[in-house]
Design an enzyme around this catalytic site. Structure first.
Site: not given
Ligand code: GUN
Length: 290
Positions: A52, A96, A119
């Site tokens: 990311k 995350q 998100d």
């Molecule tokens: N863990 C697995 N997929 C995601 C996501 O799209 N965002 C976040 N913050 N954590 C995750």
């Protein structure tokens, strides 16, 4: 059968975003800034956060990675959230997941300022998505909708079967595909771990979205001839054919299923790269205002 090349589409979108960032910067406006918070040392989470951050750099966004030990308390993490909420330089941030067991994900996600929740996990933003109001759409389902759109795959009136009911993928996917929209308008069935005779449902799918987290769960006998298959799973399995000793596979037995499909996403290079660009799109929205 046509392969849905998520890597290619993601690269196109990243170029579009980079062009837009250049225009924004030239106009003297603020550079979009994404912060990723990583707690503990889960290998997969470390990889996702690194991807990311790298993607932000590629399109000219500012990015910051904040890492904390797994023994951080809930109170301390809530203080981090509060600081990010108040920091005007931060347009959007993500926590995350998963978080360590002693921290309530629910509590942390609800403390995030919904305007910075790129998100789209805050209940306010989930509610806006369900009611069709402008908001940040969850990255993976939004990326899948974008793939279907860019490949001109008809969805209107089709039967979309989603396997999986997570808050991150299955549930929002089912909502988005059922929306009144040219690139949705599906009849949606959601299946999950308690669905008996799942094959009865998957065989009816014109569009099958698989997000349950079991390697090679979907086999050829479960798929209708001509179906569109979207594989959200990603798993490392041992392999004696690669130098590293492992290979990545999805929730779909790709080699057996692909010949039956009209379109299918590969793993890797299908849905994964789209998840990251959706997050970038949300961050740009956060910077410009929804
Ligand atoms: N863990 C697995 N997929 C995601 C996501 O799209 N965002 C976040 N913050 N954590 C995750």
């Amino acid at each position: 059968m046509e392969l849905i090349d998520g890597k290619k589409i993601a690269a196109q979108i990243k170029q579009e975003l980079a062009d837009e960032v250049s225009r924004i910067k030239a106009a003297g406006m603020k550079t979009p800034h994404l912060v990723a918070v990583l707690v503990g040392n889960d290998g997969a989470s470390e990889t996702y956060v690194a991807s990311k951050v790298k993607a932000c750099q590629e399109v000219g966004f500012k990015s910051t990675e904040l890492c904390y030990d797994s023994d951080i308390t809930e109170e301390q993490l809530l203080a981090v959230v509060d600081k990010l909420n108040k920091d005007d330089d931060v347009d959007g941030y993500i926590m995350q997941l998963p978080l360590p067991k002693h921290i309530s994900e629910e509590k942390i996600l609800q403390a995030i300022d919904p305007d910075k929740d790129v998100d789209g996990f805050h209940p306010c933003n989930v509610g806006k998505m369900v009611t069709g109001l402008p908001t940040y759409l969850p990255a993976t389902p939004a990326g899948i909708v974008e793939l279907l759109r860019r490949y001109n795959i008809p969805t209107r009136g089709k039967h979309c079967v989603v396997i999986g009911r997570s808050n991150i993928v299955g549930t929002p996917m089912a909502v988005l595909m059922s929306r009144k929209d040219e690139h949705a308008d599906c009849t949606v069935t959601m299946c999950h771990s308690r669905t008996p005779n799942i094959k009865e449902f998957t065989l009816q799918a014109d569009i099958l979205v698989v997000a349950l987290g079991k390697p090679h769960f979907v086999t050829a006998d479960m798929v209708k001839e001509g179906a569109v298959v979207i594989d959200v799973g990603i798993h490392r399995i041992p392999s004696d054919k690669t130098k590293s000793g492992f290979r990545l596979v999805g929730d779909v037995d790709f080699d057996a299923v692909a010949p039956k499909c009209s379109y299918i996403t590969p793993v890797p290079g299908g849905v994964g790269p789209m998840t990251i660009v959706s997050l970038l799109q949300n961050t740009l929205k956060a910077c410009k205002g929804l």
